[in-house]
Design a protein around this motif. Structure first.
Motif, PDB file in Angstrom:
ATOM      1  N   PHE A  10       0.823  -1.216   0.000  1.00  0.00           N
ATOM      2  CA  PHE A  10       0.000   0.000   0.000  1.00  0.00           C
ATOM      3  C   PHE A  10       0.856   1.264   0.000  1.00  0.00           C
ATOM      4  CE2 PHE A  10       0.444  -0.774   4.584  1.00  0.00           C
ATOM      5  CZ  PHE A  10       0.567   0.492   5.137  1.00  0.00           C
ATOM      6  N   LEU A  11       0.230   2.312  -0.466  1.00  0.00           N
ATOM      7  CA  LEU A  11       0.858   3.632  -0.511  1.00  0.00           C
ATOM      8  C   LEU A  11       0.026   4.609   0.308  1.00  0.00           C
ATOM      9  CD1 LEU A  11       2.452   5.518  -3.462  1.00  0.00           C
ATOM     10  CD2 LEU A  11       0.614   6.639  -2.197  1.00  0.00           C
ATOM     11  N   ILE A  12       0.681   5.367   1.157  1.00  0.00           N
ATOM     12  CA  ILE A  12       0.034   6.404   1.958  1.00  0.00           C
ATOM     13  C   ILE A  12       0.061   7.709   1.171  1.00  0.00           C
ATOM     14  CG2 ILE A  12       0.257   7.806   4.048  1.00  0.00           C
ATOM     15  CD1 ILE A  12       1.488   5.289   5.373  1.00  0.00           C
ATOM     16  N   LEU A  71       3.322  -6.948  -9.632  1.00  0.00           N
ATOM     17  CA  LEU A  71       2.942  -8.097  -8.814  1.00  0.00           C
ATOM     18  C   LEU A  71       2.315  -9.187  -9.679  1.00  0.00           C
ATOM     19  CD1 LEU A  71       1.399  -6.351  -5.654  1.00  0.00           C
ATOM     20  CD2 LEU A  71       3.724  -7.212  -5.960  1.00  0.00           C
ATOM     21  N   HIS A  72       1.478  -8.767 -10.623  1.00  0.00           N
ATOM     22  CA  HIS A  72       0.825  -9.727 -11.518  1.00  0.00           C
ATOM     23  C   HIS A  72       1.858 -10.493 -12.347  1.00  0.00           C
ATOM     24  CE1 HIS A  72      -2.280 -11.398 -14.131  1.00  0.00           C
ATOM     25  NE2 HIS A  72      -1.577 -10.987 -15.178  1.00  0.00           N
ATOM     26  N   LYS A  73       2.840  -9.772 -12.884  1.00  0.00           N
ATOM     27  CA  LYS A  73       3.873 -10.414 -13.700  1.00  0.00           C
ATOM     28  C   LYS A  73       4.728 -11.373 -12.878  1.00  0.00           C
ATOM     29  CE  LYS A  73       4.332  -6.764 -17.185  1.00  0.00           C
ATOM     30  NZ  LYS A  73       5.219  -5.724 -17.770  1.00  0.00           N
ATOM     31  N   ALA A  74       4.904 -11.044 -11.597  1.00  0.00           N
ATOM     32  CA  ALA A  74       5.726 -11.887 -10.725  1.00  0.00           C
ATOM     33  C   ALA A  74       4.930 -13.039 -10.113  1.00  0.00           C
ATOM     34  CB  ALA A  74       6.340 -11.040  -9.619  1.00  0.00           C
ATOM     35  N   GLY A  75       3.652 -13.120 -10.448  1.00  0.00           N
ATOM     36  CA  GLY A  75       2.824 -14.190  -9.905  1.00  0.00           C
ATOM     37  C   GLY A  75       2.500 -14.023  -8.437  1.00  0.00           C
ATOM     38  N   ARG A  76       2.524 -12.800  -7.944  1.00  0.00           N
ATOM     39  CA  ARG A  76       2.214 -12.520  -6.544  1.00  0.00           C
ATOM     40  C   ARG A  76       0.760 -12.067  -6.429  1.00  0.00           C
ATOM     41  NH1 ARG A  76       7.069  -8.408  -5.501  1.00  0.00           N
ATOM     42  NH2 ARG A  76       5.912  -7.997  -3.574  1.00  0.00           N
ATOM     43  N   ASP A  77       0.070 -12.548  -5.408  1.00  0.00           N
ATOM     44  CA  ASP A  77      -1.360 -12.264  -5.283  1.00  0.00           C
ATOM     45  C   ASP A  77      -1.672 -11.175  -4.260  1.00  0.00           C
ATOM     46  OD1 ASP A  77      -0.739 -13.587  -2.980  1.00  0.00           O
ATOM     47  OD2 ASP A  77      -2.249 -15.171  -3.194  1.00  0.00           O
ATOM     48  N   GLN A  78      -0.692 -10.373  -3.895  1.00  0.00           N
ATOM     49  CA  GLN A  78      -0.938  -9.288  -2.943  1.00  0.00           C
ATOM     50  C   GLN A  78      -1.857  -8.227  -3.544  1.00  0.00           C
ATOM     51  OE1 GLN A  78       3.248  -9.176  -3.075  1.00  0.00           O
ATOM     52  NE2 GLN A  78       3.473  -8.963  -0.867  1.00  0.00           N
ATOM     53  N   PHE A 133      -0.988   1.423 -10.245  1.00  0.00           N
ATOM     54  CA  PHE A 133      -1.217   0.434 -11.308  1.00  0.00           C
ATOM     55  C   PHE A 133       0.075  -0.254 -11.738  1.00  0.00           C
ATOM     56  CE2 PHE A 133      -5.145   2.994 -11.971  1.00  0.00           C
ATOM     57  CZ  PHE A 133      -6.053   1.957 -11.763  1.00  0.00           C
ATOM     58  N   TRP A 134       1.185   0.471 -11.721  1.00  0.00           N
ATOM     59  CA  TRP A 134       2.465  -0.174 -12.016  1.00  0.00           C
ATOM     60  C   TRP A 134       2.775  -1.260 -10.985  1.00  0.00           C
ATOM     61  CZ3 TRP A 134       5.654   4.866 -13.241  1.00  0.00           C
ATOM     62  CH2 TRP A 134       5.471   5.198 -14.595  1.00  0.00           C
ATOM     63  N   CYS A 135       2.480  -0.953  -9.721  1.00  0.00           N
ATOM     64  CA  CYS A 135       2.727  -1.941  -8.673  1.00  0.00           C
ATOM     65  C   CYS A 135       1.864  -3.182  -8.905  1.00  0.00           C
ATOM     66  CB  CYS A 135       2.434  -1.331  -7.302  1.00  0.00           C
ATOM     67  SG  CYS A 135       2.750  -2.460  -5.915  1.00  0.00           S
ATOM     68  N   PHE A 159       7.774   0.444  -4.219  1.00  0.00           N
ATOM     69  CA  PHE A 159       6.358   0.161  -4.000  1.00  0.00           C
ATOM     70  C   PHE A 159       6.105  -1.353  -4.043  1.00  0.00           C
ATOM     71  CE2 PHE A 159       1.894   2.007  -5.191  1.00  0.00           C
ATOM     72  CZ  PHE A 159       1.333   1.322  -4.132  1.00  0.00           C
ATOM     73  N   ALA A 160       6.674  -2.030  -5.009  1.00  0.00           N
ATOM     74  CA  ALA A 160       6.421  -3.460  -5.176  1.00  0.00           C
ATOM     75  C   ALA A 160       7.284  -4.334  -4.271  1.00  0.00           C
ATOM     76  CB  ALA A 160       6.647  -3.865  -6.632  1.00  0.00           C
TER      77      ALA A 160
END
Length: 464
Positions: free
Chosen positions: A66-68, A191-198, A185-187, A151-152
Motif C-alpha cells: 500500500f501507498l500512503i 505483482l501480476h507479472k511476478a505471480g504474486r497475489d498481494q 497500477f504499475w505496482c 512500492f512493489a
C-alpha cells in the motif's frame, strides 16, 4: 529560492535510497523532543488509526502492498507522519492487541529540488530514511523506476504527497497529480507479472493544523508589518465591541488590494505585460480580488514561460512544474559533466544563463505560493486558522520579494495537528480495466485520481 544558484553545474544526480536502520531509530527517539523545542507543534493526535494498524499487519504478513497518500499543506507534514509512525501507531497496535514488527515506517518520494534550497545534507537524510527523489517537471525515469521498485518490493509501504507541493492551506486540497495513481497500477502490474497475489491499496491521510489559542494579536502585528512594508498607513481606528475578525478583515482586504496594485504595475511597466481588464460585475470585494489575482498569476507565469519558450498549458501547478524543470535544464547541464573541457568564456556564458534562469524561476515561485488561493477562503469560514494561513502566505510573498527566506518565517503561535486516516482505495480491483487497453489504462488512472481527490477532500471535513 533562498540559496540562489548563480553558476551552471553538471546534471542533478539521482540520490539512491540507502535505508539505515540505526538512523531511523535515532530519528524516532529524538523526534518528540525536536517537535517540542524546535517547532510550533505542541500536540499531534490521530483518528481511525486502527485502519492503519490493520494495513501494517496485512503488509507484514505479505498480503498487501500500500501507498500512503498524505495531504501536504505545510513543510512540517513529514515530521507529523514520523510521529504517527513512531508513537501513535505502535500505541494503538498495543491497545488492539496487534503485534507489529518494528520499526513502523514508510519509504517515501520527495522532490529532488529540496536539497538545493534546504541543503545537501537533506539528500543524505532522505536517502538514509529510505526516501527516493523525483524531478517533478519531466519524465524522470530513474526516479520513477526507483519509486516503482520500492512500492512493489520495498521493506516498508510507500508514502507520497499527491498534491506535489505545499499550499499553506489546511482546508484546501490542490488538484492531485496523476502520478500516484499510475504508481499504484504499475505496482499491481509488477505483482501480476511476478505471480504474486498481494492486493494493492492507496490510503488517503488528512493532515490539519489548528492553533492552541487563536493568535489574533500575532495576526494583527503581522498585518501592521505588511502594511508598513507595502507603504500603507497604519490602522488607527478604534474597534469596540466587535470580534477580531471583524476588525482585521477590512485590513486584510485593503492590504490585498494594495499588493495587487503594486504587482500589476510592476509587471505592466517593467515586463511589458498587458493585463486583461477585470470587469467589476459585482460589489463583492472578494470576487474582484480573486479575479484580479487569477489574471495576475497567469501573467506572472507567462513572464517565466516566455523566457523558456514554453506554451501555457494546463493549470497553474502544471505550468509551475514545467517552468521549474526548464530552469533546472538551463542550470544543470550535460556539457558540464566535464567542466575542464569548457573554456573560461564558455563557462562564464553558462553562468550568465544559470543566473538568468534562476531569476526567471523566481516569478514562478510567487505563483506557486498562491495556486490554491481563491479569495473566499477567509470569508466563507472566518476562523483564526484561515486568517492566519492567508496572512502567512502574503508574508511569504513579501519576504520573497524582499530577498528573504520564506521558509524561516516565525510561527504565529503554538499549533495542534489532527491526522485522519481514510478508507483505503483498491487499485487491484481497478486493474482489469487498466490492463484491458491503452484507453482503459488512461481512464483508470483518471478515475482513481478523481476518487483519491474526493477522498482527501472529505478528510478535510472529517478532520474538523
Amino acid at each position: 529560492m533562498p540559496n540562489l544558484i548563480y553558476q551552471a553545474q553538471p546534471p542533478l544526480e539521482f540520490i539512491p535510497p540507502a535505508f539505515k536502520p540505526w538512523f531511523l531509530e535515532a530519528v524516532h527517539l529524538l523526534l518528540p523532543t525536536w517537535l517540542r523545542w524546535k517547532s510550533a507543534i505542541s500536540q499531534i493526535e490521530a483518528d481511525d488509526v486502527e485502519v492503519l494498524v490493520d494495513l501494517y499487519r496485512q503488509f507484514q504478513e505479505g498480503k498487501i502492498r500500500f501507498l500512503i497518500a498524505f495531504r501536504h499543506p505545510k513543510t512540517q507534514d513529514p515530521f507529523c507522519l514520523g510521529y504517527l509512525f513512531s508513537q501513535i501507531v505502535p500505541k494503538v497496535a498495543r491497545q488492539m492487541g496487534v503485534s507489529l514488527q518494528h520499526p513502523i515506517h514508510a519509504h517515501f518520494i520527495y522532490d529532488r529540488g529540496i536539497p538545493l534550497w534546504a541543503g545537501s545534507h537533506i539528500g543524505w537524510i532522505a536517502s538514509s530514511l529510505g526516501g527516493t527523489p523525483i524531478q517533478r517537471g519531466k519524465a524522470d525515469w530513474t526516479g520513477l523506476r526507483s519509486a516503482r521498485d520500492l512500492f512493489a518490493n520495498g521493506r516498508f509501504p510507500m508514502a507520497a504527497a499527491p498534491e506535489g507541493a505545499t499550499n499553506g492551506l489546511s482546508e484546501v486540497v490542490n488538484p492531485l497529480e496523476p502520478g500516484i495513481a499510475q504508481l499504484g497500477f504499475w505496482c499491481a502490474e509488477d505483482l501480476h507479472k511476478a505471480g504474486r497475489d498481494q492486493q494493492v491499496l492507496i490510503v488517503p491521510i488528512g493532515i490539519k493544523y489548528s492553533y492552541v489559542e487563536a493568535p489574533w494579536n500575532a495576526i494583527a502585528k503581522l498585518l501592521s508589518e505588511l502594511e508598513a512594508a507595502s507603504g500603507l498607513p497604519g490602522d488607527t481606528k478604534v474597534y469596540n465591541n466587535i470580534s477580531p475578525i471583524e476588525s482585521l478583515y477590512p485590513r486584510l482586504l485593503r492590504l490585498s488590494e494594495r499588493l495587487l496594485s503594486l504587482m500589476e504595475q510592476f509587471y505592466t511597466r517593467f515586463y511589458h505585460q498587458k493585463l486583461p481588464e477585470v470587469k467589476n460585475q459585482t460589489e463583492d470585494a472578494n470576487e474582484v480580488i480573486a479575479a484580479r489575482l487569477y489574471v495576475l498569476l497567469d501573467v506572472v507565469l507567462q513572464v517565466a514561460e516566455q523566457y523558456f519558450d514554453l506554451q501555457p498549458k494546463g493549470n497553474f501547478s502544471d505550468r509551475c512544474r514545467r517552468v521549474e524543470q526548464a530552469g533546472w535544464n538551463y542550470i544543470f547541464r550535460e556539457e558540464y559533466k566535464d567542466i575542464k573541457a569548457l573554456s573560461p568564456l564558455e563557462k562564464a556564458l553558462g553562468d550568465r544563463v544559470a543566473e538568468e534562469a534562476n531569476l526567471r524561476m523566481w516569478h514562478m515561485r510567487l505563483v506557486e505560493s498562491f495556486v490554491a488561493v481563491t479569495g473566499k477562503y477567509v470569508r466563507e469560514k472566518p476562523t483564526a486558522e484561515r486568517f492566519a494561513e492567508t496572512t502567512s502566505l502574503i508574508r511569504d510573498m513579501v519576504t520573497r520579494i524582499r530577498g528573504g527566506n520564506p521558509f524561516k518565517s516565525p510561527p504565529l503561535g503554538k499549533q495542534r495537528v489532527k491526522i485522519t486516516i481514510g478508507e483505503p482505495l483498491s487499485v487491484s480491483q481497478r486493474y482489469p480495466v487498466y490492463k484491458a487497453s491503452r484507453q482503459g489504462a488512461k481512464q483508470a488512472v483518471a478515475d482513481l485520481t478523481k476518487d483519491l481527490q474526493q477522498a482527501m477532500e472529505s478528510l478535510v471535513v472529517k478532520g474538523e
